[in-house]
Design an enzyme around this catalytic site. Sequence first.
Site, PDB file in Angstrom:
ATOM      1  N   GLU A 192      -1.604  -6.916   7.608  1.00  0.00           N
ATOM      2  CA  GLU A 192      -0.630  -6.837   8.352  1.00  0.00           C
ATOM      3  C   GLU A 192      -0.611  -7.720   9.426  1.00  0.00           C
ATOM      4  O   GLU A 192      -1.158  -7.903   9.932  1.00  0.00           O
ATOM      5  CB  GLU A 192      -0.053  -5.880   8.895  1.00  0.00           C
ATOM      6  CG  GLU A 192       1.142  -5.043   9.341  1.00  0.00           C
ATOM      7  CD  GLU A 192       2.573  -5.720   7.873  1.00  0.00           C
ATOM      8  OE1 GLU A 192       2.618  -6.914   7.481  1.00  0.00           O
ATOM      9  OE2 GLU A 192       3.207  -4.291   7.019  1.00  0.00           O
ATOM     10  N   HIS A 198       0.741  -1.105   0.622  1.00  0.00           N
ATOM     11  CA  HIS A 198      -0.232  -0.254   0.140  1.00  0.00           C
ATOM     12  C   HIS A 198       0.877   1.544   0.100  1.00  0.00           C
ATOM     13  O   HIS A 198       1.690   1.201   0.207  1.00  0.00           O
ATOM     14  CB  HIS A 198      -0.894   0.086   0.891  1.00  0.00           C
ATOM     15  CG  HIS A 198      -0.567  -0.205   2.469  1.00  0.00           C
ATOM     16  ND1 HIS A 198       0.643   0.896   3.085  1.00  0.00           N
ATOM     17  CD2 HIS A 198      -0.283  -1.105   3.456  1.00  0.00           C
ATOM     18  CE1 HIS A 198       0.882   1.404   3.742  1.00  0.00           C
ATOM     19  NE2 HIS A 198       0.353  -0.268   4.495  1.00  0.00           N
TER      20      HIS A 198
END
Length: 208
Positions: A92, A21
């Site tokens: 994550e 990202h």
Amino acid sequence: MSTINHHSQTPNLPRIFLIRHGETQWSLTGQHTGQTDISLTPHGETEARQLACLLTNISFSQVLCSPLKRARQTCMAAGLGENPLTVPELAEWDYGDYEGQRSADIHQQLPDWNVYQDGCPRGESPEQISARADKLIARLRQSEGNIALFTHGQIGSAIAARWIGLAIINAQHLSLSTASLSILSFDPHHPSVPIIALWNATALSITP
């Protein structure tokens, strides 16, 4: 701006486009961002839009995305957000008690701490991350074509390490920049050998 060569993949084998990202406020400050669902900064949105230049003209059989907002925003800005499939394995690392902390702060108490070796108290261990990455990889290897993964820095490094059969500790050597593109595939001359075909490329680092 040049584009990624997508004609060299081995037929019937997947080619994984691993995308981290764009920038967030915590990536700027170096804070560990696991489950905290923060947005991209304006610069991160620009970075994510620039990814479209690298992905243009590539046909994807699947677009898989972390459930976290920063990855979903990147997927949308990169032009692949129409129908992404949310995949929990792409979230994550769960940093537990270390969420929001910087490595430098943790090292004041534990000088030798390494997330890839020690994990996080009340968060995920390296063994859990390895199992999560392996579950995803097993799924990917049953697929075909170009597959986009919108994910995060440390789980992305772990996926790459496990893709080529390395222990999670080796992921520490595979750093990922924000809004970077990496490609995991197979050696065209030895189709049983998984390789990292491209690592940590950004729109600014790839020139005509």
